[in-house]
Design a protein around this motif. Structure first.
Motif, PDB file in Angstrom:
ATOM      1  N   PRO A  32      30.063  -4.480  14.928  1.00 50.79           N
ATOM      2  CA  PRO A  32      31.022  -4.039  15.952  1.00 50.79           C
ATOM      3  C   PRO A  32      32.299  -4.888  15.963  1.00 50.79           C
ATOM      4  O   PRO A  32      32.533  -5.703  16.861  1.00 50.79           O
ATOM      5  CB  PRO A  32      30.232  -4.210  17.247  1.00 50.79           C
ATOM      6  CG  PRO A  32      29.326  -5.381  16.964  1.00 50.79           C
ATOM      7  CD  PRO A  32      28.939  -5.244  15.511  1.00 50.79           C
ATOM      8  N   LEU A  33      33.144  -4.663  14.958  1.00 49.59           N
ATOM      9  CA  LEU A  33      34.411  -5.374  14.847  1.00 49.59           C
ATOM     10  C   LEU A  33      35.545  -4.465  15.313  1.00 49.59           C
ATOM     11  O   LEU A  33      35.681  -3.338  14.834  1.00 49.59           O
ATOM     12  CB  LEU A  33      34.662  -5.807  13.402  1.00 49.59           C
ATOM     13  CG  LEU A  33      36.045  -6.406  13.111  1.00 49.59           C
ATOM     14  CD1 LEU A  33      36.237  -7.718  13.870  1.00 49.59           C
ATOM     15  CD2 LEU A  33      36.235  -6.605  11.609  1.00 49.59           C
ATOM     16  N   VAL A  34      36.361  -4.966  16.227  1.00 48.56           N
ATOM     17  CA  VAL A  34      37.502  -4.225  16.756  1.00 48.56           C
ATOM     18  C   VAL A  34      38.777  -4.990  16.425  1.00 48.56           C
ATOM     19  O   VAL A  34      38.858  -6.200  16.661  1.00 48.56           O
ATOM     20  CB  VAL A  34      37.380  -4.034  18.285  1.00 48.56           C
ATOM     21  CG1 VAL A  34      38.620  -3.335  18.843  1.00 48.56           C
ATOM     22  CG2 VAL A  34      36.122  -3.242  18.624  1.00 48.56           C
ATOM     23  N   VAL A  35      39.771  -4.295  15.892  1.00 46.08           N
ATOM     24  CA  VAL A  35      41.056  -4.903  15.557  1.00 46.08           C
ATOM     25  C   VAL A  35      42.110  -4.435  16.552  1.00 46.08           C
ATOM     26  O   VAL A  35      42.236  -3.235  16.820  1.00 46.08           O
ATOM     27  CB  VAL A  35      41.482  -4.540  14.116  1.00 46.08           C
ATOM     28  CG1 VAL A  35      42.972  -4.826  13.898  1.00 46.08           C
ATOM     29  CG2 VAL A  35      40.658  -5.319  13.109  1.00 46.08           C
ATOM     30  N   ASP A  36      42.865  -5.381  17.094  1.00 47.90           N
ATOM     31  CA  ASP A  36      44.010  -5.073  17.933  1.00 47.90           C
ATOM     32  C   ASP A  36      45.252  -5.306  17.086  1.00 47.90           C
ATOM     33  O   ASP A  36      45.655  -6.455  16.865  1.00 47.90           O
ATOM     34  CB  ASP A  36      44.015  -5.966  19.175  1.00 47.90           C
ATOM     35  CG  ASP A  36      45.130  -5.600  20.135  1.00 47.90           C
ATOM     36  OD1 ASP A  36      45.633  -4.463  20.058  1.00 47.90           O
ATOM     37  OD2 ASP A  36      45.491  -6.450  20.978  1.00 47.90           O
ATOM     38  N   ARG A  57      29.245  -4.743  24.959  1.00 50.61           N
ATOM     39  CA  ARG A  57      28.350  -5.328  23.966  1.00 50.61           C
ATOM     40  C   ARG A  57      28.690  -6.794  23.772  1.00 50.61           C
ATOM     41  O   ARG A  57      29.810  -7.129  23.381  1.00 50.61           O
ATOM     42  CB  ARG A  57      28.464  -4.561  22.650  1.00 50.61           C
ATOM     43  CG  ARG A  57      27.533  -5.067  21.573  1.00 50.61           C
ATOM     44  CD  ARG A  57      27.428  -4.099  20.425  1.00 50.61           C
ATOM     45  NE  ARG A  57      26.661  -4.688  19.338  1.00 50.61           N
ATOM     46  CZ  ARG A  57      26.290  -4.046  18.240  1.00 50.61           C
ATOM     47  NH1 ARG A  57      26.604  -2.759  18.101  1.00 50.61           N
ATOM     48  NH2 ARG A  57      25.610  -4.651  17.291  1.00 50.61           N
ATOM     49  N   ARG A  58      27.735  -7.669  23.993  1.00 50.56           N
ATOM     50  CA  ARG A  58      28.008  -9.102  24.020  1.00 50.56           C
ATOM     51  C   ARG A  58      28.295  -9.698  22.652  1.00 50.56           C
ATOM     52  O   ARG A  58      28.931 -10.758  22.561  1.00 50.56           O
ATOM     53  CB  ARG A  58      26.814  -9.849  24.643  1.00 50.56           C
ATOM     54  CG  ARG A  58      26.540  -9.498  26.082  1.00 50.56           C
ATOM     55  CD  ARG A  58      27.752  -9.707  26.962  1.00 50.56           C
ATOM     56  NE  ARG A  58      28.263 -11.073  26.927  1.00 50.56           N
ATOM     57  CZ  ARG A  58      29.402 -11.468  27.493  1.00 50.56           C
ATOM     58  NH1 ARG A  58      30.175 -10.582  28.088  1.00 50.56           N
ATOM     59  NH2 ARG A  58      29.782 -12.727  27.422  1.00 50.56           N
ATOM     60  N   ASP A  59      27.872  -9.059  21.562  1.00 51.48           N
ATOM     61  CA  ASP A  59      28.126  -9.616  20.235  1.00 51.48           C
ATOM     62  C   ASP A  59      29.317  -8.958  19.544  1.00 51.48           C
ATOM     63  O   ASP A  59      29.577  -9.207  18.365  1.00 51.48           O
ATOM     64  CB  ASP A  59      26.887  -9.519  19.349  1.00 51.48           C
ATOM     65  CG  ASP A  59      26.475  -8.073  19.069  1.00 51.48           C
ATOM     66  OD1 ASP A  59      26.879  -7.175  19.829  1.00 51.48           O
ATOM     67  OD2 ASP A  59      25.740  -7.853  18.091  1.00 51.48           O
ATOM     68  N   LEU A  60      30.063  -8.135  20.271  1.00 56.16           N
ATOM     69  CA  LEU A  60      31.225  -7.475  19.692  1.00 56.16           C
ATOM     70  C   LEU A  60      32.304  -8.509  19.363  1.00 56.16           C
ATOM     71  O   LEU A  60      32.503  -9.478  20.092  1.00 56.16           O
ATOM     72  CB  LEU A  60      31.746  -6.438  20.682  1.00 56.16           C
ATOM     73  CG  LEU A  60      32.956  -5.595  20.289  1.00 56.16           C
ATOM     74  CD1 LEU A  60      32.777  -4.165  20.798  1.00 56.16           C
ATOM     75  CD2 LEU A  60      34.252  -6.179  20.849  1.00 56.16           C
ATOM     76  N   GLU A  61      32.998  -8.287  18.254  1.00 55.87           N
ATOM     77  CA  GLU A  61      34.071  -9.184  17.833  1.00 55.87           C
ATOM     78  C   GLU A  61      35.416  -8.474  17.910  1.00 55.87           C
ATOM     79  O   GLU A  61      35.509  -7.275  17.651  1.00 55.87           O
ATOM     80  CB  GLU A  61      33.853  -9.660  16.397  1.00 55.87           C
ATOM     81  CG  GLU A  61      32.604 -10.496  16.198  1.00 55.87           C
ATOM     82  CD  GLU A  61      32.447 -10.918  14.749  1.00 55.87           C
ATOM     83  OE1 GLU A  61      33.397 -11.549  14.205  1.00 55.87           O
ATOM     84  OE2 GLU A  61      31.404 -10.609  14.156  1.00 55.87           O
ATOM     85  N   VAL A  62      36.459  -9.220  18.242  1.00 59.84           N
ATOM     86  CA  VAL A  62      37.824  -8.708  18.289  1.00 59.84           C
ATOM     87  C   VAL A  62      38.719  -9.620  17.463  1.00 59.84           C
ATOM     88  O   VAL A  62      38.642 -10.844  17.566  1.00 59.84           O
ATOM     89  CB  VAL A  62      38.351  -8.617  19.736  1.00 59.84           C
ATOM     90  CG1 VAL A  62      39.843  -8.282  19.750  1.00 59.84           C
ATOM     91  CG2 VAL A  62      37.579  -7.575  20.535  1.00 59.84           C
ATOM     92  N   VAL A  63      39.569  -8.993  16.646  1.00 60.70           N
ATOM     93  CA  VAL A  63      40.555  -9.726  15.857  1.00 60.70           C
ATOM     94  C   VAL A  63      41.935  -9.164  16.174  1.00 60.70           C
ATOM     95  O   VAL A  63      42.166  -7.964  16.041  1.00 60.70           O
ATOM     96  CB  VAL A  63      40.289  -9.616  14.342  1.00 60.70           C
ATOM     97  CG1 VAL A  63      41.424 -10.270  13.547  1.00 60.70           C
ATOM     98  CG2 VAL A  63      38.965 -10.269  13.991  1.00 60.70           C
ATOM     99  N   GLY A  64      42.840 -10.032  16.606  1.00 53.82           N
ATOM    100  CA  GLY A  64      44.221  -9.636  16.815  1.00 53.82           C
ATOM    101  C   GLY A  64      45.004  -9.824  15.532  1.00 53.82           C
ATOM    102  O   GLY A  64      44.926 -10.881  14.903  1.00 53.82           O
ATOM    103  N   VAL A  65      45.741  -8.796  15.131  1.00 50.98           N
ATOM    104  CA  VAL A  65      46.509  -8.833  13.879  1.00 50.98           C
ATOM    105  C   VAL A  65      47.992  -8.666  14.188  1.00 50.98           C
ATOM    106  O   VAL A  65      48.376  -7.725  14.895  1.00 50.98           O
ATOM    107  CB  VAL A  65      46.034  -7.729  12.914  1.00 50.98           C
ATOM    108  CG1 VAL A  65      46.929  -7.670  11.677  1.00 50.98           C
ATOM    109  CG2 VAL A  65      44.585  -7.967  12.503  1.00 50.98           C
TER     110      VAL A  65
END
Length: 254
Positions: A32-36, A57-65
């Protein structure tokens, strides 16, 4: 590089929609990787996205680009487990994301380039992934976004703060690049906004019970002639009462 203007809660409406409408996608994904993409001069909206989706979801990841290295450097102070920032653009560096959120980044491009960047972003998605691409006003009271995947655009969602518009067609200024030039007589998106304004006017008596009730009534009237999403997860009273309205992309493009 965009101007980078941003602010607290500017993208709250889109975040709320993503967390609710696509909760199943976020919960079921193996990665569950989400990119902003293009978060701007301040990472505030990326931090808010991270906080809101972590409630799903507690293990979700977010990456700001961001394309600007100075903005990435400034955001690095906010790195923590599950939240990162990196330099890049529409090619989306790193491993394939489940979701790409890209707001207020395509308005400066011609339509043909906007389509090309949709395709480029979609090519980077995980199987079954989603792009949420749109624009909003400076304080987020008016917003329109597209939900799309590698097969193309699927849905168009309008969202407004009650009291933030005089009539629904005020949202036309926030249409995606691939539609905004079509808001002229003879085009379906123009006909849709015209009919929505008409339904809004007819529903004026319901304003006595508040703008929310007027919005819901207008949506019901509009659904008689347009294929609005009228049931969960995209539509129905649960979404309309929040100042949202979604319909299939295909309904607006002849």
């Amino acid at each position: 590089m965009t101007r980078g203007t941003t602010g607290h809660n500017r993208l709250r409406r889109a975040d709320r929609w993503l967390a609710a409408v696509h909760e199943g996608l976020l919960r079921s994904a193996a990665d569950p990787l989400v990119v902003d993409l293009g978060y701007g001069a301040s990472p505030v909206t990326t931090l808010e996205l991270f906080a809101r989706l972590r409630m799903v979801r507690r293990d979700l990841e977010v990456v700001g680009v961001e394309i600007d290295p100075e903005r990435v450097a400034a955001a690095s102070a906010y790195r923590k487990p599950g939240l990162d920032f990196r330099r890049g653009g529409f090619e989306i560096p790193g491993r394939p994301p489940l979701v790409i959120r890209a707001f207020n980044v395509l308005r400066q491009y011609p339509e043909a380039e906007a389509w090309r960047y949709w395709e480029l972003m979609a090519s980077r998605l995980q199987p079954g992934g989603l792009i949420v691409e749109g624009t909003c006003s400076e304080i987020g009271h008016r917003a329109v976004w597209v939900g799309l995947d590698p097969a193309g655009p699927r849905t168009l969602t309008f969202a407004a703060r009650f009291g933030g518009i005089d009539k629904p067609s005020d949202l036309a200024e926030r249409l995606p690049k691939t539609l905004i030039h079509r808001n002229v007589p003879g085009e379906r998106v123009h006909a849709f906004l015209t009919d929505w304004d008409r339904a809004w006017a007819v529903s004026a008596p319901f304003g006595a019970y508040g703008a929310r009730q007027r919005w819901i009534r207008a949506a019901l009237l509009l659904s008689d002639s347009w294929p609005l999403h009228t049931s969960a997860p995209y539509g129905g009273t649960a979404r309309w009462r929040l100042g949202e309205l979604s319909l299939p992309w295909s309904a607006l493009v002849s």
